[in-house]
Write an enzyme that holds these catalytic residues in place. Structure first.
Site, PDB file in Angstrom:
ATOM      1  N   PHE A 170     145.565 -64.502 -26.280  1.00  0.00           N
ATOM      2  CA  PHE A 170     146.362 -64.906 -25.127  1.00  0.00           C
ATOM      3  C   PHE A 170     147.783 -64.922 -25.233  1.00  0.00           C
ATOM      4  O   PHE A 170     148.603 -65.147 -24.643  1.00  0.00           O
ATOM      5  CB  PHE A 170     146.064 -66.374 -24.809  1.00  0.00           C
ATOM      6  N   HIS A 198     170.357 -56.413  -0.290  1.00  0.00           N
ATOM      7  CA  HIS A 198     169.895 -56.941  -1.609  1.00  0.00           C
ATOM      8  C   HIS A 198     170.457 -56.154  -2.760  1.00  0.00           C
ATOM      9  O   HIS A 198     171.055 -56.767  -3.836  1.00  0.00           O
ATOM     10  CB  HIS A 198     168.448 -57.232  -1.553  1.00  0.00           C
ATOM     11  N   GLU A 207     150.655 -70.577 -21.167  1.00  0.00           N
ATOM     12  CA  GLU A 207     151.150 -69.703 -22.181  1.00  0.00           C
ATOM     13  C   GLU A 207     152.199 -68.861 -21.729  1.00  0.00           C
ATOM     14  O   GLU A 207     153.084 -68.946 -22.575  1.00  0.00           O
ATOM     15  CB  GLU A 207     150.152 -68.613 -22.553  1.00  0.00           C
ATOM     16  N   HIS A 214     173.393 -55.423  -7.010  1.00  0.00           N
ATOM     17  CA  HIS A 214     172.908 -56.371  -6.107  1.00  0.00           C
ATOM     18  C   HIS A 214     173.987 -57.221  -5.374  1.00  0.00           C
ATOM     19  O   HIS A 214     174.292 -58.301  -6.271  1.00  0.00           O
ATOM     20  CB  HIS A 214     171.849 -57.264  -6.494  1.00  0.00           C
ATOM     21  N   HIS A 255     137.567 -63.266 -26.046  1.00  0.00           N
ATOM     22  CA  HIS A 255     138.458 -64.037 -26.800  1.00  0.00           C
ATOM     23  C   HIS A 255     138.686 -63.306 -28.119  1.00  0.00           C
ATOM     24  O   HIS A 255     139.494 -63.818 -29.027  1.00  0.00           O
ATOM     25  CB  HIS A 255     137.822 -65.144 -26.831  1.00  0.00           C
TER      26      HIS A 255
END
Length: 663
Positions: free
Chosen positions: A438, A262, A412, A27, A474
């Site tokens: 999570f 790029h 998180e 790049h 959950h």
């Protein structure tokens, strides 16, 4: 800007373009456009020392836009960090010190592994948090022994990713004034103009987060860039966000300012044209850098290194004035005494009553806080549920950076990155907590921790359908398999107090491996055969009466009790079973073959694994003749006891499964 400064900036551009062209991959756009930013920062505003890259009070530089890695490699080469010209020529090749994205602990001078966009910003926030905390702990009037900045260079992609908003929102809330974000704003992404998908007012967002915002209209104006950096340093109440408007691929006539610059080599003819456009000597020659450039960079390197000598004088005077602080400094910057903790009876002690392993983990944290003064952590707004609070240790915040309890907020993904930044900075031993389900949000940053070899700790509670009434959203099912699939992560699911202590012992004594502690919400009994052998990953917790058992039941966490109960019932039918607790499959795999055979003899093919999660990964241990008692669907919303019965986690079902396998 002097002629030599211009030439030194162009040296970064030329080396970057040539290396990417030789690799036929990379790049070039960012290194060409952002070279003046990097040069001005490193030459005139950043304390660093190529001769001592790990100097404790150095400023940190994070290239969050890691695809622009040749910018950083060119700087490290020119400043004498040990990267040779041959290393530059081996960009993106197997075994080279110049991989496609910067890798921590692989290339000297790289402060963080930055690949996923925005992750570097999260880690930079963590580093700034560590600096603020350690400054509050150690600094005395007239003795600022912890006093350094964290600089992060990001692009449009970093700011599009949600992790940047999570992390920078907390940085503003915390008032981390030693954090300076340099935004390479070139309005180009891979697909074209950023207007395709990114038209927000970035400065307004940063101001809303609590940042001082500064704009430099011309990314080639190093005087303006320098003035902006000094303005950022002058603000002692807010982190700073400097927007610097650049042109991607600057200097390359055919590709400057376009998406073509790029992510692919410029092409040999275009590089020659670029060098001519920049008035570079010997434009036809690849990897040519004039001697005067190296001489100037060596002078800059020596000037930068002098800052460490000044700091060392300050630190020596500090130690003389406050001799008790030297021992504290050494404690914060040293490994934990693993043998002492292993033999610490108070640490391993427990009450013989049913307790949730999340509660037991909270007890361990509060025992460790006095033994490990650098322990520093918290959770994603779940401390009362995760039991992550260090009692009486204060909250880390703008009013008191010496507090040891971090309130990450409901963030998180960024929490994972910030925890990595804390570990990368050094001087603190970080942990982070949330509900196990999570960990999905945290996974990319856990992966980076494993890749970097960081001994971070994750406190992941509410580990199964035992969550109950909160329902399937959950209740983690596949998360154990997910974390176990990541190389260099120890996933530890304890069954009782002794195993929970073993998990924390593993976590705080680890040097290069993250630890995920997977903990229950519901109470579990203390098991008779539980022992420190849990540190081997698997061990016989209840053995058969004969040398070769009729069957082996393997389990982790809350299901170990179930396996032990099933053993007792099976004995009534004359089936003699061994129960193996397997809190950490990764540790078990590290044991020698003799131990593994001792625990799981190959001759015993009647095997059942019991775990209230996906069976994925257990096939290796149960074999073709074995079976699993596991989850084959998502959970449901009901009391935990109801769910364990509904999904077959009962003594009767385990007994029935073992009998089928034995037959």
């Amino acid at each position: 800007m002097s002629t030599i400064d211009t030439t030194c900036v162009n040296a970064i551009r030329v080396l970057s373009a040539d290396a990417i062209q030789k690799a036929n991959s990379g790049h070039p756009g960012l290194p060409l456009g952002a070279a003046p930013i990097a040069y001005e920062l490193w030459a005139n505003h950043m304390n660093h020392n190529a001769k001592d890259p790990k100097w404790a009070n150095r400023d940190r530089f994070i290239l969050s836009a890691g695809h622009g890695s040749m910018l950083l490699y060119s700087l490290l080469h020119l400043y004498g960090y040990g990267l040779t010209l041959d290393d530059i020529k081996q960009f993106r090749q197997d075994g080279s010190l110049t991989p496609g994205h910067p890798e921590y602990a692989h290339t000297t001078g790289v402060e963080a592994t930055t690949g996923p966009l925005g992750a570097g910003l999260g880690m930079a926030v963590g580093m700034a948090m560590a600096e603020a905390h350690l400054a509050a702990v150690f600094n005395k009037p007239d003795y600022p022994v912890v006093d350094h900045y964290t600089f992060a260079l990001c692009g449009d992609g970093c700011l599009m990713e949600g992790i940047s908003s999570e992390a920078l929102s907390l940085a503003g809330t915390l008032g981390l004034s030693k954090l300076v974000i340099l935004y390479d704003s070139n309005s180009i992404s891979i697909e074209g103009s950023t207007d395709l998908a990114f038209t927000e007012n970035v400065q307004a967002r940063m101001a809303a987060f609590g940042f001082q915002t500064i704009t430099v209209e011309d990314g080639t104006d190093m005087a303006a860039i320098g003035k902006a950096i000094e303005e950022a340093k002058a603000d002692k109440e807010h982190p700073s966000f400097i927007t610097i408007k650049t042109q991607i691929g600057y200097g390359c006539p055919a590709k400057q300012g376009t998406a073509d610059a790029h992510g692919s080599p410029l092409g040999e003819d275009n590089i020659v044209a670029m060098k001519k456009n920049l008035n570079w000597p010997k434009p036809e020659e690849t990897f040519y850098v004039p001697d005067e450039v190296y001489v100037h960079y060596e002078e800059l390197s020596q000037k930068a290194g002098a800052a460490e000598k000044d700091w060392q004088k300050l630190f020596d005077a500090y130690v003389a004035a406050f001799p008790d602080m030297k021992a504290k400094w050494d404690a914060f910057h040293s490994d934990i005494d693993a043998e002492a903790l292993l033999n610490d009876e108070e640490f391993w002690a427990y009450e013989d009553k049913p307790q949730a392993t999340r509660n037991l983990s909270g007890t361990m944290i509060n025992r460790l806080k006095d033994r490990i003064p650098q322990l520093f952590g918290g959770s994603a707004d779940l401390a009362p549920s995760n039991k992550t609070e260090m009692k009486g240790a204060g909250s880390f915040g703008k009013a008191d950076y010496s507090g040891r309890n971090i309130h990450f907020g409901v963030r998180e993904l960024a929490m994972g990155a910030m925890t990595n930044g804390l570990a990368l900075h050094g001087g603190v031993r970080p942990y982070a907590g949330t509900f196990f389900v999570f960990s999905d949000y945290m996974k990319p940053m856990i992966r980076l921790a494993a890749l970097m070899g960081l001994p971070t700790t994750y406190v992941l509670t509410h580990d199964s359908i035992g969550v109950g009434e909160d329902g399937p959203t959950h209740e983690p099912i596949e998360q154990l398999a997910m974390l176990r699939s990541i190389p260099n992560v120890n996933v530890f699911r304890p069954a009782d107090a002794t195993e929970t202590a073993a998990g924390w012992y593993l976590a705080v004594t680890s040097q290069k491996t993250p630890t995920a502690l997977v903990l229950t919400r519901q109470n579990l009994p203390q098991l008779a055969g539980s022992s420190k052998d849990a540190l081997k990953g698997a061990y016989v917790i209840a053995d058969a009466s004969k040398a070769v058992p009729d069957a082996i039941i393997m389990a982790s966490g809350s299901e170990v009790e179930l396996a032990v109960n099933a053993k007792a019932e099976l004995a009534k039918s004359g089936i003699d079973v061994r129960v193996v607790s397997m809190p950490c499959l990764e540790l078990f795999e590290q044991q020698d073959e003799a131990y593994k055979e001792q625990v799981l003899p190959k001759a015993v093919r009647a095997r059942v694994a019991v775990e209230a999660a996906s069976a994925f990964g257990w096939g290796k241990y149960v074999g073709l003749d074995g079976a699993t008692v596991s989850m084959k669907s998502f959970g449901a919303s009901a009391p935990a006891g109801t769910l364990f019965k509904k999904f077959g986690f009962t003594t009767e079902h385990v007994v029935e499964t073992v009998k089928k396998v034995v037959k």
